[in-house]
Design a protein around this motif. Structure first.
Motif, PDB file in Angstrom:
ATOM      1  N   ALA A 159       0.849  -1.190   0.000  1.00 26.02           N
ATOM      2  CA  ALA A 159       0.000   0.000   0.000  1.00 26.02           C
ATOM      3  C   ALA A 159       0.884   1.239   0.000  1.00 26.02           C
ATOM      4  CB  ALA A 159      -0.925   0.000   1.217  1.00 26.02           C
ATOM      5  N   LYS A 160       0.267   2.375  -0.270  1.00 28.83           N
ATOM      6  CA  LYS A 160       1.017   3.627  -0.239  1.00 28.83           C
ATOM      7  C   LYS A 160       1.204   4.126   1.185  1.00 28.83           C
ATOM      8  CE  LYS A 160       0.976   8.446  -1.765  1.00 28.83           C
ATOM      9  NZ  LYS A 160       0.274   9.515  -2.534  1.00 28.83           N
ATOM     10  N   ASN A 161       0.187   3.972   2.021  1.00 24.33           N
ATOM     11  CA  ASN A 161       0.241   4.573   3.347  1.00 24.33           C
ATOM     12  C   ASN A 161      -0.072   3.622   4.493  1.00 24.33           C
ATOM     13  OD1 ASN A 161       0.877   7.332   2.640  1.00 24.33           O
ATOM     14  ND2 ASN A 161      -1.177   7.475   1.772  1.00 24.33           N
ATOM     15  N   PHE A 162      -1.245   2.995   4.479  1.00 19.21           N
ATOM     16  CA  PHE A 162      -1.767   2.411   5.715  1.00 19.21           C
ATOM     17  C   PHE A 162      -1.064   1.139   6.178  1.00 19.21           C
ATOM     18  CE2 PHE A 162      -5.121  -0.389   7.693  1.00 19.21           C
ATOM     19  CZ  PHE A 162      -4.945   0.119   8.968  1.00 19.21           C
ATOM     20  N   HIS A 163      -1.107   0.081   5.383  1.00 15.12           N
ATOM     21  CA  HIS A 163      -0.589  -1.195   5.877  1.00 15.12           C
ATOM     22  C   HIS A 163       0.503  -1.743   4.967  1.00 15.12           C
ATOM     23  CE1 HIS A 163      -2.298  -4.277   3.050  1.00 15.12           C
ATOM     24  NE2 HIS A 163      -3.112  -3.281   2.760  1.00 15.12           N
ATOM     25  N   HIS A 164       1.522  -2.368   5.576  1.00 17.61           N
ATOM     26  CA  HIS A 164       2.629  -2.966   4.825  1.00 17.61           C
ATOM     27  C   HIS A 164       3.158  -2.020   3.746  1.00 17.61           C
ATOM     28  CE1 HIS A 164       0.235  -6.423   6.381  1.00 17.61           C
ATOM     29  NE2 HIS A 164       1.426  -6.988   6.580  1.00 17.61           N
ATOM     30  N   SER A 165       3.257  -0.736   4.119  1.00 20.08           N
ATOM     31  CA  SER A 165       3.663   0.282   3.136  1.00 20.08           C
ATOM     32  C   SER A 165       5.181   0.435   3.133  1.00 20.08           C
ATOM     33  CB  SER A 165       2.979   1.614   3.450  1.00 20.08           C
ATOM     34  OG  SER A 165       3.193   1.990   4.800  1.00 20.08           O
ATOM     35  N   TYR A 166       5.845  -0.636   2.743  1.00 14.58           N
ATOM     36  CA  TYR A 166       7.298  -0.644   2.679  1.00 14.58           C
ATOM     37  C   TYR A 166       7.730  -1.721   1.685  1.00 14.58           C
ATOM     38  CZ  TYR A 166       5.911  -3.868   6.458  1.00 14.58           C
ATOM     39  OH  TYR A 166       5.272  -4.806   7.220  1.00 14.58           O
ATOM     40  N   LEU A 171       4.670  -9.023  -0.359  1.00 16.21           N
ATOM     41  CA  LEU A 171       4.998 -10.422  -0.096  1.00 16.21           C
ATOM     42  C   LEU A 171       4.701 -10.793   1.350  1.00 16.21           C
ATOM     43  CD1 LEU A 171       6.259 -13.168  -0.713  1.00 16.21           C
ATOM     44  CD2 LEU A 171       8.523 -12.109  -0.502  1.00 16.21           C
ATOM     45  N   GLU A 172       5.068  -9.917   2.276  1.00 19.37           N
ATOM     46  CA  GLU A 172       4.800 -10.174   3.694  1.00 19.37           C
ATOM     47  C   GLU A 172       3.300 -10.314   3.957  1.00 19.37           C
ATOM     48  OE1 GLU A 172       5.080  -7.700   7.863  1.00 19.37           O
ATOM     49  OE2 GLU A 172       6.692  -7.367   6.417  1.00 19.37           O
ATOM     50  N   HIS A 173       2.517  -9.400   3.393  1.00 14.59           N
ATOM     51  CA  HIS A 173       1.058  -9.438   3.558  1.00 14.59           C
ATOM     52  C   HIS A 173       0.460 -10.689   2.919  1.00 14.59           C
ATOM     53  CE1 HIS A 173      -3.136  -8.224   3.516  1.00 14.59           C
ATOM     54  NE2 HIS A 173      -3.140  -8.117   2.198  1.00 14.59           N
ATOM     55  N   THR A 174       0.904 -11.022   1.714  1.00 16.43           N
ATOM     56  CA  THR A 174       0.367 -12.182   1.013  1.00 16.43           C
ATOM     57  C   THR A 174       0.666 -13.470   1.769  1.00 16.43           C
ATOM     58  OG1 THR A 174       0.624 -11.058  -1.122  1.00 16.43           O
ATOM     59  CG2 THR A 174       0.389 -13.456  -1.163  1.00 16.43           C
ATOM     60  N   PHE A 279     -16.284 -14.284   1.328  1.00 19.90           N
ATOM     61  CA  PHE A 279     -16.413 -13.652   2.650  1.00 19.90           C
ATOM     62  C   PHE A 279     -15.159 -13.899   3.480  1.00 19.90           C
ATOM     63  CE2 PHE A 279     -21.018 -13.083   2.106  1.00 19.90           C
ATOM     64  CZ  PHE A 279     -21.185 -11.887   2.777  1.00 19.90           C
ATOM     65  N   ALA A 280     -14.700 -15.153   3.466  1.00 20.99           N
ATOM     66  CA  ALA A 280     -13.530 -15.499   4.269  1.00 20.99           C
ATOM     67  C   ALA A 280     -12.297 -14.721   3.813  1.00 20.99           C
ATOM     68  CB  ALA A 280     -13.273 -17.006   4.177  1.00 20.99           C
ATOM     69  N   LEU A 281     -12.069 -14.648   2.509  1.00 16.71           N
ATOM     70  CA  LEU A 281     -10.910 -13.923   1.993  1.00 16.71           C
ATOM     71  C   LEU A 281     -10.963 -12.458   2.395  1.00 16.71           C
ATOM     72  CD1 LEU A 281      -8.324 -13.810   0.284  1.00 16.71           C
ATOM     73  CD2 LEU A 281      -9.783 -13.327  -1.706  1.00 16.71           C
ATOM     74  N   HIS A 282     -12.118 -11.825   2.241  1.00 15.99           N
ATOM     75  CA  HIS A 282     -12.255 -10.416   2.614  1.00 15.99           C
ATOM     76  C   HIS A 282     -11.920 -10.197   4.087  1.00 15.99           C
ATOM     77  CE1 HIS A 282     -13.883  -6.607   3.774  1.00 15.99           C
ATOM     78  NE2 HIS A 282     -14.903  -7.161   4.401  1.00 15.99           N
ATOM     79  N   LEU A 287      -8.362  -8.236   8.243  1.00 21.64           N
ATOM     80  CA  LEU A 287      -7.730  -8.427   9.548  1.00 21.64           C
ATOM     81  C   LEU A 287      -6.227  -8.201   9.470  1.00 21.64           C
ATOM     82  CD1 LEU A 287      -7.734  -9.342  12.514  1.00 21.64           C
ATOM     83  CD2 LEU A 287      -7.593 -11.705  11.686  1.00 21.64           C
ATOM     84  N   ASP A 288      -5.569  -8.802   8.481  1.00 23.28           N
ATOM     85  CA  ASP A 288      -4.114  -8.671   8.384  1.00 23.28           C
ATOM     86  C   ASP A 288      -3.709  -7.228   8.114  1.00 23.28           C
ATOM     87  OD1 ASP A 288      -1.522 -10.188   8.286  1.00 23.28           O
ATOM     88  OD2 ASP A 288      -1.425  -9.161   6.357  1.00 23.28           O
ATOM     89  N   ALA A 289      -4.457  -6.556   7.237  1.00 16.00           N
ATOM     90  CA  ALA A 289      -4.140  -5.159   6.923  1.00 16.00           C
ATOM     91  C   ALA A 289      -4.279  -4.274   8.164  1.00 16.00           C
ATOM     92  CB  ALA A 289      -5.051  -4.658   5.804  1.00 16.00           C
ATOM     93  N   LYS A 290      -5.338  -4.474   8.923  1.00 21.21           N
ATOM     94  CA  LYS A 290      -5.590  -3.601  10.078  1.00 21.21           C
ATOM     95  C   LYS A 290      -4.643  -3.889  11.237  1.00 21.21           C
ATOM     96  CE  LYS A 290     -10.291  -2.286   8.970  1.00 21.21           C
ATOM     97  NZ  LYS A 290     -11.738  -2.499   9.163  1.00 21.21           N
ATOM     98  N   ILE A 291      -4.321  -5.150  11.460  1.00 14.64           N
ATOM     99  CA  ILE A 291      -3.364  -5.465  12.523  1.00 14.64           C
ATOM    100  C   ILE A 291      -2.023  -4.815  12.208  1.00 14.64           C
ATOM    101  CG2 ILE A 291      -1.996  -7.321  13.571  1.00 14.64           C
ATOM    102  CD1 ILE A 291      -4.795  -7.161  14.687  1.00 14.64           C
TER     103      ILE A 291
END
Length: 350
Positions: A159-166, A171-174, A279-282, A287-291
Motif C-alpha cells: 500500500a502507499k500509506n496504511f498497511h505494509h507500506s514498505y 509479499l509479507e502481507h500475502t 467472505f472469508a478472503l475479505h 484483519l491482516d491489513a488492520k493489525i
C-alpha cells in the motif's frame, strides 16, 4: 532563510529521533508541500518531510514564495531548522532549505520489511504446496515460475500509506493472508480449501502494477486509472490463456474472489462477496491489513501518555500502554437497601 548549496549530505537525524528543541540538519523527502497565506497576509510554506522512520510537519515562515520555487513534492531537500511543539504535535521551523543535488540513498527514505524476502518466498511456496486441485495448482505455479513477476512481487509494497507500506510489504502481507487461509479452512471444513488458498495468493498481485517505489511510494498512472483489483483479474486472465482445460466455473469464482476482496463498494470493491470463500478472503485480508496498519500507528505514535493521538482513519484514540489507576479513590459502596430512600427524595431514610 539561509541557503546551502553543498552537495555533501549533512549527518542525518532520523525523524523518529527528533525531539522538541532539537536542532535539525539533514536530507528529507518532501511528501507534501503547500504554499498558504497566514492571517496577517504573509505567505508561508507548509511541508511534510519524511524518511523511512516517519514524517514530521515543517513550516517555512521567511521568504516562503522564493523557497517554494526551489523544489517540488517528491524531491529530496537539505534542511536546517529547529523542532518544537505545536498543539501537542512535533513541528519543525525551517531556517534553511535547498534542493539536494547529490545522489540520494534509497535506504534513508524507503523502509523495508523486517522479514527476509527470500525466506518469505520459500515459506510461501511451502504453504502453496498444500493446494491439491490440479488446475489451481497449475495457475499458482505459473506465477511462482515467472521470474519477472517474482522480482516485482518480492520488492513491491502492499500500500502507499496504511498497511505494509514498505518494500517487501506485498509479499509479507500475502504470506500472512495465505497462512491464515490455511487456518480458516482447517477450522471451517465447509470452505473450499484450495480455492481459498489460491485466491489468498492472487488477491493483491495487481499491486505490482498499481504502485511505484523509487524514493517514495506512489501510484502509477495505470494504478490510478484502473486499480490493483481490476489489474489483478487481468493478470490472472492472461495466465489462464495458457490453460485450455481450466474449468470456466473455477475461473469465474477466482475472478469474483479478487474483485470482491475489499468487501464493500465504498472500499473500492467492484463486487461484494457472494459466496463463503469470498467472505472469508475479505475478512482475512482486512484483519491482516488492520493489525499491521494499527500496529505501525501505535509504534510511531509520539503522543505522551497511555493513549495515542487521534486516528482520523478510524475516528478514535488507541490505548498503547497500561490502563492508569484512578487519581481519586472510589467512594465506599452504598449499603444494600439504602439507595431506596435517596432515589425519590433529597433526604435519606432513617
Amino acid at each position: 532563510m539561509t541557503e546551502n548549496r553543498k552537495n555533501d549530505r549533512p549527518p542525518h537525524l532520523w525523524v523518529d529521533a527528533i525531539q522538541a528543541e532539537d536542532r535539525v540538519s539533514g536530507c528529507y523527502l518532501v511528501k507534501e508541500k503547500r504554499l498558504a497565506t497566514a492571517r496577517n497576509g504573509k505567505a508561508f510554506l507548509s511541508l511534510t518531510l519524511a524518511d523511512r522512520t516517519g514524517e514530521i510537519s515543517a513550516k517555512v515562515w521567511e521568504n516562503a514564495e522564493s523557497v517554494s520555487g526551489r523544489f517540488h513534492e517528491g524531491d529530496i531537500v537539505q534542511v536546517e531548522g529547529k523542532a518544537g511543539a505545536y498543539r501537542d504535535q512535533l513541528q519543525m521551523t525551517v531556517s534553511g532549505l535547498n534542493l539536494w543535488e547529490g545522489s540520494p540513498d534509497p535506504k534513508i527514505f524507503l523502509e523495508t520489511s523486517p522479514q527476509d524476502p527470500s525466506e518469505m518466498i520459500r515459506s510461501l511456496r511451502e504453504v502453496l504446496k498444500g493446494i491439491a486441485d490440479v488446475h489451481l495448482k497449475g495457475l499458482v505455479d505459473s506465477f511462482l515460475g515467472d521470474r519477472e513477476f517474482l522480482t516485482s512481487f518480492k520488492r513491491a509494497p502492499a500500500a502507499k500509506n496504511f498497511h505494509h507500506s514498505y518494500l517487501g510489504g506485498l509479499l509479507e502481507h500475502t504470506l500472512s493472508v495465505c497462512r491464515m487461509a490455511v487456518h480458516a479452512a482447517d477450522h471451517y471444513p465447509q470452505l473450499n480449501r484450495d480455492l481459498l488458498m489460491a485466491s489468498a495468493f492472487l488477491h493483491d498481485i495487481g499491486k505490482i502494477r498499481e504502485l511505484k517505489y523509487d524514493l517514495s511510494i506512489d501510484y502509477t498512472d495505470e494504478g490510478r486509472l484502473v486499480g490493483h483489483v481490476v489489474l489483478g483479474v487481468a493478470m490472472v486472465d492472461e495466465k489462464l490463456k495458457g490453460f485450455r482445460e481450466f474449468p470456466m466455473e473455477l475461473a469465474v469464482k477466482l475472478r469474483h474472489l479478487i474483485l470482491s476482496h475489499h468487501g464493500q463498494y465504498d472500499f473500492g470493491s467492484p463486487k461484494m462477496p457472494k459466496f463463503l470463500e469470498a467472505f472469508a478472503l475479505h475478512l482475512i485480508d482486512d484483519l491482516d491489513a488492520k493489525i499491521n496498519g494499527i500496529g505501525r500507528f501505535l509504534e510511531r505514535d509520539r503522543h505522551e501518555g497511555a493513549w495515542t493521538d487521534f486516528n482520523r482513519m478510524f475516528g478514535r484514540y488507541f490505548l498503547k500502554g497500561e490502563i492508569q489507576p484512578a487519581e481519586t479513590p472510589l467512594k465506599e459502596p452504598t449499603p444494600p437497601g439504602s439507595w431506596q430512600g435517596t432515589l425519590f427524595s433529597s433526604t435519606p431514610n432513617t
